[in-house]
Design a protein around this motif. Structure first.
Motif, PDB file in Angstrom:
ATOM      1  N   GLN A  77      51.148 -41.048  38.157  1.00  0.00           N
ATOM      2  CA  GLN A  77      52.067 -42.211  38.099  1.00  0.00           C
ATOM      3  C   GLN A  77      51.577 -43.305  37.126  1.00  0.00           C
ATOM      4  OE1 GLN A  77      52.623 -43.508  42.276  1.00  0.00           O
ATOM      5  NE2 GLN A  77      53.657 -41.853  42.714  1.00  0.00           N
ATOM      6  N   ASP A  78      52.816 -43.960  36.484  1.00  0.00           N
ATOM      7  CA  ASP A  78      52.305 -45.077  35.769  1.00  0.00           C
ATOM      8  C   ASP A  78      52.386 -46.375  36.731  1.00  0.00           C
ATOM      9  OD1 ASP A  78      54.894 -46.002  36.535  1.00  0.00           O
ATOM     10  OD2 ASP A  78      55.703 -45.666  34.383  1.00  0.00           O
ATOM     11  N   ASP A  79      52.251 -47.545  35.960  1.00  0.00           N
ATOM     12  CA  ASP A  79      51.983 -48.788  36.896  1.00  0.00           C
ATOM     13  C   ASP A  79      53.089 -49.157  37.659  1.00  0.00           C
ATOM     14  OD1 ASP A  79      53.462 -49.471  34.781  1.00  0.00           O
ATOM     15  OD2 ASP A  79      51.964 -51.082  33.806  1.00  0.00           O
ATOM     16  N   GLN A  80      54.235 -48.455  37.175  1.00  0.00           N
ATOM     17  CA  GLN A  80      55.639 -48.830  37.936  1.00  0.00           C
ATOM     18  C   GLN A  80      55.935 -47.705  39.052  1.00  0.00           C
ATOM     19  OE1 GLN A  80      57.132 -51.690  37.392  1.00  0.00           O
ATOM     20  NE2 GLN A  80      55.563 -52.289  35.844  1.00  0.00           N
ATOM     21  N   HIS A  81      54.799 -46.946  39.180  1.00  0.00           N
ATOM     22  CA  HIS A  81      55.021 -45.930  40.112  1.00  0.00           C
ATOM     23  C   HIS A  81      56.048 -44.791  39.792  1.00  0.00           C
ATOM     24  CE1 HIS A  81      52.540 -48.332  42.853  1.00  0.00           C
ATOM     25  NE2 HIS A  81      53.418 -49.390  42.889  1.00  0.00           N
ATOM     26  N   ASN A  82      56.150 -44.744  38.582  1.00  0.00           N
ATOM     27  CA  ASN A  82      56.938 -43.624  38.009  1.00  0.00           C
ATOM     28  C   ASN A  82      56.262 -42.494  37.879  1.00  0.00           C
ATOM     29  OD1 ASN A  82      59.436 -45.430  37.717  1.00  0.00           O
ATOM     30  ND2 ASN A  82      58.486 -46.102  35.812  1.00  0.00           N
ATOM     31  N   VAL A  83      56.730 -41.329  38.263  1.00  0.00           N
ATOM     32  CA  VAL A  83      56.211 -40.046  38.166  1.00  0.00           C
ATOM     33  C   VAL A  83      56.241 -39.639  36.977  1.00  0.00           C
ATOM     34  CG1 VAL A  83      56.288 -37.641  39.023  1.00  0.00           C
ATOM     35  CG2 VAL A  83      56.438 -39.361  40.640  1.00  0.00           C
TER      36      VAL A  83
END
Length: 725
Positions: free
Chosen positions: A488-494
């Motif tokens: 996940q990135d810092d925006q919680h996107n997978v």
């Protein structure tokens, strides 16, 4: 695939499969390995043994000498690289200790006289031999007179100094003479006192000789049943007589027969129905050692007889043969018991209706009498261990958590009849029987979460004669397990995910970098791996924080499209980050108008390093520890831009007031557009490469004082200040 453990290697003929197919019920893959070994014979001190023999000489003059002999033995030493044990071979070596001659000195004895050769063995201990000398004392010599049998008759002792000679007169005992006729009684001889051992003279008895005649008488007495008969015979011999003057005894030699004994007629020796003790009396010569009178007694006894008894089986085979002996016509009692003269063979018996008589008469001619016999048998069912057997059921549980354990053993006993033949010792067995109809009960195998048992149950079973030990091994194979790793990135996107597979109770370290999405890197503070253990239950996903992959291209280390881009699998650097794009040489023309109206032009090139423009950067410069720092952008994977050298402006309302520093930038054309807002870091820029402008207010007039220091070939050059209205 798993690596071979250190200091192990594959068993010859064993290979590691290049790939395997995972399935829920896949059998374990067994790869045979064994220890590696190393020959350490040349370095192991225990593989070499030196045996030493030291010989120390102490000579009569006090000087010393040492001789050292050595023998070397070696053996092989093979080291097990797993448990570090060393296996040694047998000792090898053929060195010997050579013989050493001991020097001799006049007037001295050496101890020892010689040091013999010796073949040492690996078990021989180091030896030390001390050779010393002692002065010879006054000595004696012995004169011995011995007979022809080496018996001492007389001995004389002679004393004298070492290295001298002593005179001695020979003296024979009475009635004796020398064996060597050349030696005379009363002769004088010289004795060497340095010589060793006794001086021996051989002597013999004095004798006289003559001749005699001797008669011999032989009487033969025949002790016949009808009465005794006597036969007398005379024989003669002559001999040479030797008289011993010492002992007074006579010795007779060279015996000659002049008359012999005649033979006795064989018919006179026989007697009907009897056998004589002597079958023949032949003619004979007398012997000088025999008695003057001899007697031969001939006796007669009745001839013995024999009766043969044979014990036979039903086929007529002879099992035992007995000879009943006695005199002819003599009645002999028969005993069929064990140890008797007509005893039956061991473990045999007479066939029903057959009887052996109590006695029999010895016949003149032997005639065989036969009796039929048969084997004896015995029921040994109760005592024979092979007449019963125990069938055992063993259940071994290989629990992955508790380890191996065995359930209490269950047994059932089977029986059969056993009849023993006492002659052949063979036992005839009947069929196996289960008298109580016993059976092993059904057993349900325990289940373990996350594992699959090799079988679910063991059925009930009634054993048969072929069964002995029924062994059931219950094993458990670990089920396949998996856990999902989510990036996940810092925006919680997978951004991506990967599945990690294993088996129940398996522990492993997950490497998060192995499955990173292309162009991404682990975020700060994110561990690069995590240790997990698979359980029998479903496992929660593992969240891994990632950010865009970034790299800084330094002007002194430019890149080309042929260079592989970090944090990617197959990407390369784009155009625009080579040396020509990151470095520029810019010329600026400066016109200076002096008060004397003299125009001077300064045209000096100035090198600028391109990294990233400081557009939108609120503070592109700062001072730290006396150094000027410029804020440079980290190049994003999707961003290639320029950084130009900056100018520093200082604004002051009053020369003595605290100056406030402002920052401004001199913008140059860029070659690429800004696609993403850059991130910044501070980097040092030499002050000698900056243009410094100072503004000051004097009334309403703006005076610009320019100071520019430019690096030239021979040093620094300063430009005179000028005014701008």
């Amino acid at each position: 695939m798993p690596a071979i453990p250190a200091n192990w290697e594959l068993v010859p003929g064993t290979t590691i499969p290049a790939s395997v197919k995972l399935s829920p019920n896949a059998a374990p893959i067994v790869i045979l390995i064994h220890h590696q070994y190393q020959d350490v014979s040349s370095t192991d001190s225990n593989a070499i043994k030196i045996i030493t023999r030291t010989i120390n000489f102490t000579y009569p003059d006090g000087s010393k000498q040492t001789v050292t002999q050595t023998a070397k033995f070696t053996r092989t030493a093979i080291k097990d690289l797993v448990d570090n044990t060393v296996e040694y071979g047998t000792w090898q070596g053929n060195d010997i200790f050579a013989v050493v001659d001991v020097p001799q000195f006049d007037g001295y004895y050496s101890s020892p006289d010689v040091i013999h050769s010796m073949e040492p063995t690996p078990s021989t201990i180091d030896q030390v031999v001390d050779v010393t000398y002692s002065a010879k004392p006054i000595t004696t010599r012995i004169i011995q007179y011995v007979d022809e049998n080496d018996q001492l008759i007389r001995a004389d002792t002679i004393s004298g100094q070492v290295d001298s000679h002593v005179a001695y007169q020979l003296k024979l005992p009475e009635h004796w003479t020398f064996v060597d006729s050349a030696i005379q009684d009363g002769a004088t001889i010289s004795i060497d006192m340095n010589a060793k051992g006794a001086i021996v003279y051989r002597i013999k008895h004095q004798t006289t000789t003559g001749q005699i005649t001797k008669d011999f008488k032989r009487t033969v007495i025949l002790h016949k049943p009808s009465g005794d008969e006597t036969i007398e015979q005379i024989a003669q011999m002559t001999a040479d007589q030797t008289h011993d003057e010492v002992t007074g005894q006579d010795v007779y030699t060279n015996w000659q027969v002049t008359k012999r004994f005649d033979a006795v007629d064989a018919a006179k020796l026989t007697y009907a129905g009897y056998r004589s003790s002597v079958n023949e009396i032949a003619a004979a010569d007398p012997d000088e050692n025999m008695a003057s009178e001899t007697t031969i007694d001939v006796t007669y006894t009745a001839n013995p007889g024999v009766q043969t008894i044979e014990y036979v089986d039903s086929a007529g085979n002879v099992i035992a043969k007995l000879l009943i002996t006695g005199l002819v016509d003599q009645n002999v009692k028969l005993d069929t018991n064990q140890g008797g003269n007509a005893a039956l063979p061991d473990n045999w018996k007479l066939v029903a209706g057959v009887v052996v008589p109590a006695s029999l008469k010895i016949p003149v001619t032997d005639t065989i009498i036969k009796y039929q016999i048969e084997h004896q048998t015995k029921d040994v069912s109760e005592t024979n261990p092979d007449a019963q057997k125990t069938v055992t059921r063993i259940i071994n549980i290989f629990d992955p958590h508790q380890g191996e354990y065995t359930l209490p053993k269950e047994t059932i006993t089977l029986k059969r009849t056993a009849i023993k033949n006492l002659v052949t010792n063979q036992i005839t067995y009947g069929a196996w029987q289960n008298p109580d109809n016993l059976a092993f009960t059904e057993y349900t195998v325990p289940q373990i979460t996350g594992y699959t048992a090799s079988r679910d149950q063991i059925a009930a079973y009634q054993p048969v004669g072929e069964d002995t030990v029924l062994t059931y091994n219950i094993t458990y194979s670990a089920n396949e397990q998996s856990v999902v790793v989510i990036y996940q990135d810092d925006q919680h996107n997978v951004i991506g995910q990967a599945a990690v597979s294993g088996q129940t109770d398996q522990s492993l370290a997950i490497d998060f970098t192995a499955a990173l999405p292309d162009g991404w890197m682990l975020a700060d503070g994110q561990a690069d791996q995590q240790q997990i253990t698979f359980t029998g239950s479903a496992m929660a996903p593992i969240i891994v924080k990632i950010v865009h992959g970034q790299v800084t291209v330094d002007p002194d280390d430019p890149k080309t499209p042929q260079d592989r881009l970090p944090h990617t699998k197959n990407d390369f650097y784009p155009n625009g980050v080579d040396y020509n794009k990151l470095n520029r040489t810019i010329a600026r023309n400066i016109t200076v108008i002096y008060p004397d109206a003299i125009l001077s032009r300064l045209n000096k090139p100035c090198s600028l390093s391109a990294v990233q423009p400081l557009i939108r950067s609120p503070r592109p410069f700062r001072m730290a520890n006396g150094k000027l720092l410029v804020r440079a952008a980290l190049i994003n994977l999707h961003l290639m831009t320029w950084l130009t050298t900056c100018q520093v402006l200082k604004w002051s309302k009053h020369p003595r007031q605290l100056q406030k520093t402002w920052m401004a930038t001199l913008r140059l054309p860029t070659t690429t557009a800004i696609r993403r807002r850059p991130s910044y870091t501070w980097m040092p820029i030499p002050v000698s490469r900056l243009v410094m402008l100072r503004l000051s207010m004097v009334k309403r007039e703006l005076r610009l004082i320019l100071r520019w220091t430019c690096q030239m070939a021979g040093g620094l050059m300063k430009i005179r200040p000028y005014q701008v209205r």
